[in-house]
Design a protein around this motif. Structure first.
Motif, mmCIF file in Angstrom:
data_model
loop_
_atom_site.group_PDB
_atom_site.id
_atom_site.type_symbol
_atom_site.label_atom_id
_atom_site.label_comp_id
_atom_site.label_asym_id
_atom_site.label_seq_id
_atom_site.Cartn_x
_atom_site.Cartn_y
_atom_site.Cartn_z
ATOM 1 N N ARG A 25 49.990 38.023 26.212
ATOM 2 C CA ARG A 25 51.057 37.741 27.170
ATOM 3 C C ARG A 25 50.628 37.978 28.615
ATOM 4 N N ARG A 26 49.685 38.876 28.819
ATOM 5 C CA ARG A 26 49.223 39.141 30.190
ATOM 6 C C ARG A 26 48.524 37.935 30.807
ATOM 7 N N ALA A 27 48.079 37.010 29.980
ATOM 8 C CA ALA A 27 47.334 35.859 30.494
ATOM 9 C C ALA A 27 48.144 34.569 30.496
ATOM 10 N N VAL A 28 49.350 34.573 29.915
ATOM 11 C CA VAL A 28 50.129 33.339 29.807
ATOM 12 C C VAL A 28 50.584 32.880 31.190
ATOM 13 N N ARG A 29 50.332 31.626 31.499
ATOM 14 C CA ARG A 29 50.723 31.063 32.790
ATOM 15 C C ARG A 29 52.184 30.624 32.775
ATOM 16 N N ASP A 30 52.797 30.611 33.930
ATOM 17 C CA ASP A 30 54.215 30.281 34.035
ATOM 18 C C ASP A 30 54.518 28.867 33.558
ATOM 19 N N GLN A 41 47.924 26.161 26.790
ATOM 20 C CA GLN A 41 46.946 27.046 27.405
ATOM 21 C C GLN A 41 46.086 27.704 26.322
ATOM 22 N N ILE A 42 44.775 27.744 26.542
ATOM 23 C CA ILE A 42 43.852 28.397 25.615
ATOM 24 C C ILE A 42 43.612 29.826 26.089
ATOM 25 N N ILE A 43 43.889 30.792 25.220
ATOM 26 C CA ILE A 43 43.712 32.210 25.551
ATOM 27 C C ILE A 43 43.012 32.913 24.389
ATOM 28 N N GLY A 44 42.043 33.748 24.710
ATOM 29 C CA GLY A 44 41.396 34.563 23.696
ATOM 30 C C GLY A 44 41.628 36.039 23.949
ATOM 31 N N HIS A 68 52.923 26.021 25.510
ATOM 32 C CA HIS A 68 52.312 26.486 24.275
ATOM 33 C C HIS A 68 51.030 27.252 24.589
ATOM 34 N N VAL A 69 50.663 28.112 23.672
ATOM 35 C CA VAL A 69 49.413 28.848 23.748
ATOM 36 C C VAL A 69 48.630 28.619 22.464
ATOM 37 N N THR A 70 47.355 28.292 22.611
ATOM 38 C CA THR A 70 46.445 28.300 21.472
ATOM 39 C C THR A 70 45.575 29.533 21.652
#
Length: 281
Positions: free
Chosen positions: A111-116, A6-9, A120-122
């Protein structure tokens, strides 16, 4: 098991962190008075709404999330304005947090945006007055997925694109400069981690991140970031040595074609030269 990356900024918007900025040394009340001064907030919203968010809205890969981190002490009208922006942009989330250290606040925001279903998160960082190339998310995802598939990102790993544009809002004669960063820059830069977020891109000084974690740097291709310079930069930015001046007409074209920014609205942000206390430039 396959990777679900998942891409999160995270964008910090006038967040009163306890450290990490020159202004953080101020007493809390004085810091908030400075950060939340009406004229300053007006200019920060102008940069955010004219430069930063249009570049995110124009991404060729729209499957990403971006969290704007602000303080719970932010004035109510400004909080409402941020929430209205989130209603307008599906990729936006807003996190109002109490005052704490910059790393703790950033990690909570990610962490508020991480999907279940994410493995991995980029995670990328972006200042509220800067911009990313319209293909940044697509390319960051591609490079991160390749590193994961090849076993090169088993621990925190950085991906960065080093070519960008410096834009001096106080130099009407020569506002634009093209530059290739020698090190991982603070924008167009992301960190691959597992989805439990053991750390994040804000953990390290961006100029030294490659001394701490494996870092993939990509110097080619088109400009991938805009870094603005103006009189309210906390970090004392300046046009770097060995940058290449760019004609204004070329810079305006890049604003639109590479960053999805309305050049007329953007150029309206230009101010006169910064004046010293004695009135000189």
């Amino acid at each position: 098991m396959g990777h679900r990356n998942q891409i999160i900024g995270v964008i910090r918007f006038s967040y009163p962190a306890t450290d990490g900025f020159a202004a953080s040394r101020m007493e809390e009340g004085a810091l908030e008075a400075m950060l939340y001064a009406p004229d300053r907030l007006a200019s920060r919203f102008a940069y955010l709404e004219t430069v930063t968010l249009p570049s995110l809205a124009a991404q060729t890969d729209g499957d990403f999330d971006c969290v704007i981190l602000a303080g719970t002490s932010l004035p109510r009208d400004a909080q409402a304005r941020l929430l209205a922006l989130a209603d307008r942009h599906s990729f936006l989330r807003i996190a109002f947090l109490d005052r704490m250290g910059p790393l703790a606040a950033a990690r909570r925001s990610f962490r508020r945006a991480v999907r279940d279903d994410a493995t991995h998160v980029t995670g990328f960082r972006l200042d509220d007055d800067d911009a990313l190339g319209v293909d940044y998310v697509a390319k960051a995802r591609d490079r991160a997925d390749r590193l994961l598939a090849g076993g090169f990102a088993e621990g925190p790993t950085c991906v960065a694109f080093t070519r960008g544009l410096y834009w001096d809002l106080h130099d009407p004669d020569q506002p634009f400069h093209s530059f290739r960063e020698a090190y991982a820059p603070s924008l167009a830069c992301a960190m691959i981690t597992t989805a439990d977020m053991p750390t994040c891109i804000y953990r390290y000084n961006h100029r030294r991140i490659a001394t701490f974690i494996p870092t993939y740097l990509e110097p080619g291709g088109h400009e991938m970031f805009i870094r603005t310079l103006h009189d309210s930069n906390d970090s004392g930015r300046s046009i770097p040595p060995h940058s290449e001046p760019m004609e204004t007409v070329g810079g305006r074209k890049l604003l639109e074609q590479r960053f999805g920014i309305d050049p007329e609205a953007a150029m309206a942000l230009m101010a006169g030269p910064v004046r010293n206390s004695d009135g000189s430039h």
